[in-house]
Structure formats: C-alpha cells, structure tokens
Design a protein around this motif. Structure first.
Motif, PDB file in Angstrom:
ATOM      1  N   ASP A  39      10.108  15.240  19.050  1.00 41.59           N
ATOM      2  CA  ASP A  39      11.265  16.012  19.572  1.00 41.59           C
ATOM      3  C   ASP A  39      11.742  16.896  18.156  1.00 41.59           C
ATOM      4  O   ASP A  39      11.793  18.079  18.289  1.00 41.59           O
ATOM      5  CB  ASP A  39      12.253  15.379  20.166  1.00 41.59           C
ATOM      6  CG  ASP A  39      11.921  14.917  21.583  1.00 41.59           C
ATOM      7  OD1 ASP A  39      10.840  15.477  22.145  1.00 41.59           O
ATOM      8  OD2 ASP A  39      12.620  14.009  21.998  1.00 41.59           O
ATOM      9  N   VAL A  40      12.026  16.095  17.154  1.00 37.32           N
ATOM     10  CA  VAL A  40      12.599  16.438  15.995  1.00 37.32           C
ATOM     11  C   VAL A  40      11.606  17.550  15.414  1.00 37.32           C
ATOM     12  O   VAL A  40      12.111  18.559  15.046  1.00 37.32           O
ATOM     13  CB  VAL A  40      13.004  15.236  15.025  1.00 37.32           C
ATOM     14  CG1 VAL A  40      13.603  16.145  13.679  1.00 37.32           C
ATOM     15  CG2 VAL A  40      14.122  14.550  15.664  1.00 37.32           C
ATOM     16  N   MET A  65      11.479  20.839  17.001  1.00 41.32           N
ATOM     17  CA  MET A  65      12.321  21.757  16.595  1.00 41.32           C
ATOM     18  C   MET A  65      12.104  22.977  15.709  1.00 41.32           C
ATOM     19  O   MET A  65      12.610  23.959  15.633  1.00 41.32           O
ATOM     20  CB  MET A  65      13.925  21.065  16.272  1.00 41.32           C
ATOM     21  CG  MET A  65      14.343  20.388  17.447  1.00 41.32           C
ATOM     22  SD  MET A  65      16.015  19.532  17.068  1.00 41.32           S
ATOM     23  CE  MET A  65      16.003  18.394  18.275  1.00 41.32           C
ATOM     24  N   ARG A 106       8.999  18.635   9.966  1.00 38.18           N
ATOM     25  CA  ARG A 106       9.769  19.648  10.774  1.00 38.18           C
ATOM     26  C   ARG A 106       9.784  20.859   9.911  1.00 38.18           C
ATOM     27  O   ARG A 106       9.599  21.959  10.668  1.00 38.18           O
ATOM     28  CB  ARG A 106      11.229  19.166  10.817  1.00 38.18           C
ATOM     29  CG  ARG A 106      12.122  20.271  11.824  1.00 38.18           C
ATOM     30  CD  ARG A 106      13.642  19.819  11.796  1.00 38.18           C
ATOM     31  NE  ARG A 106      14.258  19.623  10.516  1.00 38.18           N
ATOM     32  CZ  ARG A 106      15.687  19.395  10.293  1.00 38.18           C
ATOM     33  NH1 ARG A 106      16.443  19.133  11.692  1.00 38.18           N
ATOM     34  NH2 ARG A 106      16.289  19.447   9.242  1.00 38.18           N
TER      35      ARG A 106
END
Ligand code: ATP
Ligand code: MG
Lengths: 252, 286
Positions: A101-102, A105, A153
C-alpha cells in the motif's frame, strides 16, 4: 521531449537562493546548475542546511530570495518529477497499511493503468528485496525495513529527479550495497541528489560532490579541496571521513 | 439535567410492555427518523472519522463543532433554519483554521480555542438578543436523536452525499496527505487544498451528528469508534467500515436504552462507546 529547443534545460537550477528562518540565514545565496543525469552527493555538518536545501528545491520551503527551477518549471508545477526519500520517516507507523500500500502511494499521481502499476510495484519490491514483506503492516517493520519502504515508494514515482536525504542511515551493509547499485542503474536515466554522511559511499558512487554549510561549495567536479572541507566542517576532515579522506580527495 | 430525552414521546413502563412499545415505535415518524439519522451518521463517522482520527485532528473537529453554535444562535435571531446557520459557521471555521494553521505556523491550539469559544459565545449572545420564546437548545448541545424532524433528515442526507462524492473523487489524495503530508507534497498533491477540504468535510459531519450526540459530545464519535476499529483493521477501507459499524451500534444502543431508561440518548451513546473502548483496550491485543 521537444527537440527544437536547443537550449539545454538543467534538471535543477538555483539562482541566488537564500533561505532565512527568522533572522537566521540558513542558506546563503546559493547558485547551482545541475544537468540532467547528474549524480550529486552533498555532504556537510549537522545543521549545515542540507535538509532545508532539499526541501527548498522541492518547494516545501519558500526562499527568502532567489529562485528554484526544476526542468525550467517552478517546484509547485513539477508534481510527479521528483521522488523524495526523507531523512526520517515522516509517516505515522500506527497506520493500517501494508508495505505494498505504502509503495503504491508513490503512484497516486500517475495516470497509468492498474496492471502496469502492479507490475511496477512487484519490480520495485524485488529490486529493494522487500518481496517477502509485501503484505506486512508498516507498524510491524524494523527501522531499516521502513527506510527501504521509503526508498521503494520514491522509486514508484518513477521520477526524473530522485532526492535522497541520508537514505541509508539505518540500513545494513548488504542492503546498502544493493541500494547504491540500484541508484547507479537508475542514474543512467535520471538525476540524483543525495545527502549522506557516508563519505566512503559518496566517493564510490557519485559523479559530483558539493559541501554545504550555509553556503554551497561546488566546483562542478568530484574534487573538493582539503581546505574547503575543513572550512566547511570547521574540524579536521579525518574525523568526519572516518579516516578515508583520500577517497573524496581524488589525487590532484 | 433531563433536557436530552424528550419525555413526551413515550414513557417507559417496565419490561413487560416493551415488545408492544417496540411495535408502536415503528409507527412513530420520529422514531423512524431517528433510525435514518443513525444510519446516515454512521457514514460520516466511518469515512470522515477515519481520516480525522488518523490525522490526529480530533480536536480540530471539536473546535469546528463548537463554533457551529454561533450559527444556531444566529438562525434563531434572523429566523432561518438552524442547520444552515450551523453549517455556515462550521464551514467558515474549517476554512479559517486550515488556512491559518499552515501560514506562518500559527499555534494550532490557539486557533482551535478561539473558534471553539467564540462560536459558543456568539451563539449565546444571539439567543440573548432574540426576543420572546427561544426553544430549548439542549438538543443541539447534547443531542436528541428522537427529535430529528424530517427536514433535518434531508440536510443529513445531503451532507452525506457531498461527503461520499468528495471522498470518492479525492480518495487517493486524502489517503496520501493523511499518511505522509510531506511526501504527498513532493508528488505534487495540493496538500493545503486537501487539508482544507478535509476540514470542510468535518463541518459537514458536524451538522450530521449535531442531533445525534450534540456539539459537545461529538468529538467522542470521531475518536472512539475509530480507535477500536484501528485495532481490528489492516487497511484504510476496513477501518472505515468498522468505524461506521461501531458508530452505528453505539448510536442504536444509545437510542434504545434512552427509550427504556428515559435518559438522554446522546449521553448514553457516549457512555456506551466509552465502556466499549475500555473493554477493547483490555480484550483486543494489538
Ligand atoms: N522550521 C525551522 N525553523 C527554524 N529553524 C530551522 C527549521 N528547520 C531547520 N532549522 C534550522 O536550520 C538549520 C539547518 O537545518 P537542516 O535540517 O537543514 O540541517 P541538516 O544539514 O539537514 O542537518 P543534519 O545533518 O542534522 O540532518 C539548523 O540550524 C536548524 O536548527
Ligand atoms: Mg538533515
């Protein structure tokens, strides 16, 4: 990229950049032109203004004087151009999100399809060797693992400029080597600005080096004189270079 | 204080008659409305509450809620719908706090305190100015779910629809800014705008929850359901779902217990929520 414009647009161009907090001058009339696909290492003492410098380039801090341009645009208009790895993890680890999820982003402002994003994330997880932690909650990560998630990320942004603020401070030796190999590979296509206190690493991987302590000492090369270093750090260089100053100071 | 529970709509008569009373209830328009209100408010608790809790701005929501009292007072003086006054004040406060707290790093606590107390004061003054009979405003302060008129249900529904539309339009932005504002900014997300939008969603939630638990108690529904849900959730969306569910459960239990005990529904809701929170601290291992 339109080719008719012969003028070379620099990845980062700073003109007389000055940043003040109150009446304290943190960055003093800095000029810098960084061409595309450069790899600039920035060293300097604690409180020298390195983080402030990076944040000003990204537009988080408005300069008191001077200007910043990113590929000819203001930082505010450069969304999606920059991948940022902060010095300290700025996210809240109590969040209900997992590693994937991170990292995802980083793709939130990109317009590509879900399938492409999923394969990109898979790639990055492999590259940063986090595949085994893909579904792990971020609240359950170690400090170094968290740092690797931050790096991943930033990679997910697929930026044209990667800005890293001491990204490897808490990363183990092997991941560190692995990480710099990734940077080297990326540097074939993108511009990198890296702040680090690890002079060994800086000297091995970067193309240009700058010293920052309120003022930027930069000579468009990888060389930096003993005098500059000592002037910037205000202490004998061996101390900060862990006894390997000669790696930085390429033989004249 | 008995202001919360409206004694006229029924009176509890012991457990034997309970079932008969229950069937009567469903013929009562006010009761039907309170069920609608409960369901509709759980949407705001789930969606907006999750962002508020994770962003640690629960006290901003307290400030926005209290400021809305100014609008309620004004509405009595000028004679417009209290929900319009409440929403207007809440939105103004949201914009005021979100724009000032970024500029020059103004002390956020101070901004919240001003909005909080100033709104209440303006409300009280306007009620002072209003000639003649002013209805009991306890319901706005501490909630009274069983006196929600149909006109207010429409307001609540409208506010929910706006919340759902805005959050589905900007879900990624809200999530990114809530998780890591600095990184969101580095990606080119307009964090200031998203922050302001979130505070405006709080303003909308205020008018949704105002009759459920009231201005004063509202803050608890923006923290307790979310705190419990966080322990059970591995993702944003599941946290939203659980928060809505817990919010709904607390409100319904509050509603029914207020009916049987003839006590203020808002206060019972918060009491139940707090007890559940304590239980969750004890039983749920994170
Ligand atoms: N928001 C702020 N307000 C006032 N002063 C600040 C602020 N941020 C940084 N400073 C000051 O600016 C100076 C430079 O800080 P900065 O974080 O850029 O240093 P740095 O070179 O990154 O140091 P380090 O090696 O410790 O990371 C410090 O003296 C710090 O106290
Ligand atoms: Mg720093």
């Amino acid at each position: 990229m339109p080719q008719q414009n012969r003028e070379i647009v620099n990845a980062v161009s700073l003109k007389n950049l000055t940043v003040k907090f109150g009446n304290q001058t943190i960055l003093n009339t800095i000029n810098l032109d960084l061409a595309e696909k450069e790899f600039l290492g920035i060293i300097g003492p604690n409180g020298g203004g390195k983080t402030t410098f990076l944040k000003t380039i990204m537009g988080f801090i408005t300069p008191s004087a001077g200007s910043v341009s990113i590929f000819g645009k203001t930082p505010k208009d450069s969304g999606g151009t920059i991948g940022y790895v902060p010095q300290y993890s700025t996210f809240e680890s109590h969040f209900p999100v997992n590693v994937t999820d991170v990292i995802k982003m980083g793709t939130y402002t990109s317009k590509v399809s879900k399938v492409i994003i999923d394969s990109l994330i898979d790639d990055i997880l492999k590259k940063t060797r986090l595949s085994h932690l893909a579904k792990r909650q971020v609240s359950e990560l170690s400090g170094g693992e968290k740092q690797r998630v931050l790096i991943s990320r930033a990679l997910a942004v697929q930026p044209k400029i990667l800005i890293l603020d001491e990204p490897t401070a808490s990363i183990d030796y092997e991941s560190n080597i692995n990480f710099f190999e990734i940077l080297k590979e990326l540097n074939k296509d993108i511009t990198i600005l890296l702040v680090s206190h690890d002079i060994g690493v800086i000297s091995r991987y970067v193309k240009k080096i700058a010293c920052l302590n309120r003022e930027l000492h930069y000579h468009d090369s990888k060389e930096i004189s003993q005098e500059t270093l000592e002037a910037v750090y205000k202490c004998p260089v061996d101390l900060i270079a862990h006894g390997v100053p000669h790696r930085v100071l390429e033989t004249h | 204080m008995s202001g919360g529970s409206d004694r006229s709509w029924c009176s509890a008569q012991g457990f034997g008659d309970s079932l008969i009373m229950l069937s009567e209830l469903f013929n009562n328009q006010f009761f039907i409305n309170s069920l609608y209100a409960a369901f509709l408010s759980s949407i705001a608790i789930g969606i907006v509450g999750t962002f508020v809790y994770l962003r640690r701005i629960t006290f901003i929501s307290g400030g926005i809620a209290h400021s809305s009292y100014g609008g309620i007072g004004m509405s009595y003086y000028y004679g417009f719908h209290p929900m319009i006054g409440a929403l207007g004040f809440a939105l103004l406060t949201a914009i005021f706090i979100s724009s000032l707290r970024r500029k020059k790093r103004k002390n956020e606590d101070m901004l919240i305190s001003i909005a909080w107390a100033l709104g209440m004061s303006i409300g009280v003054l306007f009620i002072n100015f209003t000639p003649g009979y002013v209805p009991n405003l306890m319901g706005y302060l501490f909630g009274n779910i069983i006196t929600v008129p149909t006109s207010e249900i429409y307001f609540i529904l409208g506010a929910d629809v706006v919340i759902i539309i805005l959050v589905s339009m900007f879900y990624k932005q809200f999530k990114a800014v809530t998780f890591d504002e600095e990184f969101a900014a580095s990606m080119g997300i307009k964090t200031g705008l998203i922050d302001m939008l979130l505070l405006c969603l709080i303003a909308l939630s205020t008018i949704i929850l105002i009759k459920i638990v009231g201005i004063v108690l509202l803050i608890a529904l923006f923290s307790i359901p979310q705190a419990i849900s966080l322990k059970l959730s591995k993702s944003f969306s599941s946290m939203m779902f659980f928060s809505a569910l817990f919010g709904l459960a607390f409100i319904l239990i509050g509603l029914f217990s207020s009916y049987y005990l003839n006590l203020a529904s808002g206060s019972l809701t918060i009491l139940i929520a707090s007890l559940c929170y304590l239980a969750s601290e004890y039983f749920i291992k994170e």
